[in-house]
Design an enzyme around this catalytic site. Sequence first.
Site, PDB file in Angstrom:
ATOM      1  N   CYS A   1       0.826  -1.205   0.000  1.00 51.35           N
ATOM      2  CA  CYS A   1       0.000   0.000   0.000  1.00 51.35           C
ATOM      3  C   CYS A   1       0.868   1.266   0.000  1.00 51.35           C
ATOM      4  O   CYS A   1       1.491   1.586  -0.997  1.00 51.35           O
ATOM      5  CB  CYS A   1      -0.970  -0.047   1.174  1.00 51.35           C
TER       6      CYS A   1
ATOM      7  N   HIS B   1      -3.722  -5.191   0.057  1.00 51.86           N
ATOM      8  CA  HIS B   1      -3.486  -5.736   1.400  1.00 51.86           C
ATOM      9  C   HIS B   1      -3.505  -7.263   1.395  1.00 51.86           C
ATOM     10  O   HIS B   1      -4.564  -7.876   1.516  1.00 51.86           O
ATOM     11  CB  HIS B   1      -4.541  -5.216   2.374  1.00 51.86           C
TER      12      HIS B   1
ATOM     13  N   GLU C   1      -2.594  -9.205   3.717  1.00 51.73           N
ATOM     14  CA  GLU C   1      -2.933  -9.768   5.038  1.00 51.73           C
ATOM     15  C   GLU C   1      -4.438  -9.893   5.219  1.00 51.73           C
ATOM     16  O   GLU C   1      -4.919 -10.801   5.885  1.00 51.73           O
ATOM     17  CB  GLU C   1      -2.332  -8.915   6.156  1.00 51.73           C
TER      18      GLU C   1
END
Length: 380
Positions: free
Chosen positions: A264, A354, A356
């Site tokens: 990001c 992202h 995760e």
Amino acid sequence: MTISTRGAGKAPAVLVLEDGRSFRGRAYGAVGETFGEAVFSTGMTGYQETLTDPSYHRQVVVMTAPHVGNTGVNDEDPESARIWVSGYVVRDPARVPSNWRSRRTLDQELAQQGVVGISGIDTRALTRHLRERGAMRVGIFSGNAVQDEGVLLAKVRQAPEMSGADLAAEVATKEAYVVPAVGTKKFTVAAIDLGIKGMTPHRMAERGIEVHVLPATATLEDVYAVEPDGVFFSNGPGDPSTADHPVSVMRGVLERKTPLFGICFGNQILGRSLGFGTYKLKYGHRGINQPVQDRTTGKVEVTAHNHGFAVDAPLDKVSDTEFGRAEVSHVCLNDQVVEGLQLLDQPAFSVQYHPEAAAGPHDAAYLFDRFVTLMEGQRA
């Protein structure tokens, strides 16, 4: 911002955009006034992770899914210690949450943390307006804060813009801390916190990585004091054109050829470190259903996004940089925005989204394995 936590469900509320359009509804969460950049999120689930993502600092989030709050709020899913959005906009909030982990309603959580919101408005019309006109400044006013709309519009237009905002240090940890490896420790990673989410070091720890999370102000000396096998740059809020210090640190890491991974905001910092520019998207990418192609494999992934800025790098060629050849590794299939970069002559890569993604999807979790592979190769 002025707030009260009483009577939110009954108070009238109005949302005023900087171009003069307004929407009237009911207060949701705290009562008072708040300002920020109006953006929309297309995720149908994961609202708790969205609210606690530091990348949403100083943004008023409009949820495109009409029903919000159905599963209440629990104490396990927050991505940080607090809610970071400056305001919250929903169409039809749940009257009674239903989930075995729920501890309180979303309305109660917003009120407790002083987050001013609005409900009962046409979020579809608001989203279409933002798509056509672009993300813009906005104010939410409820209870005694509701005044003549001309007065409220003047207040909105006095609020700071997101362009030129340097926000990472406002949300990052002030003190370094360590997330231990799960099981046998294999590697040490220095993670620069620019607005890191809790799940990120956890995903690395699952792979045997001891993660030293460092403040956004950490120097290159601080990074190498932990003797890292790799360096990670996190997500975060604000305009990447202001991130001169993180860019300086990353360039130092690139000079040492230490394995590097950014997500990001970290992708934008890599772009700047390589000599590419950045720019503000019209309305950004936010949600957990964004299609991205990994150009190195051809695979298409459904991914989680939260970014209003992007890297300006050529899609059709390999670029020569100070640190060797670089190419765009990932691209958004909706609009061809750069979603990842990689160096071809040393171990460094980044993605704009992202991997995760605590609320899902998990299509991109392999990127943490790719980081491990880089560190294994460097050690060998």
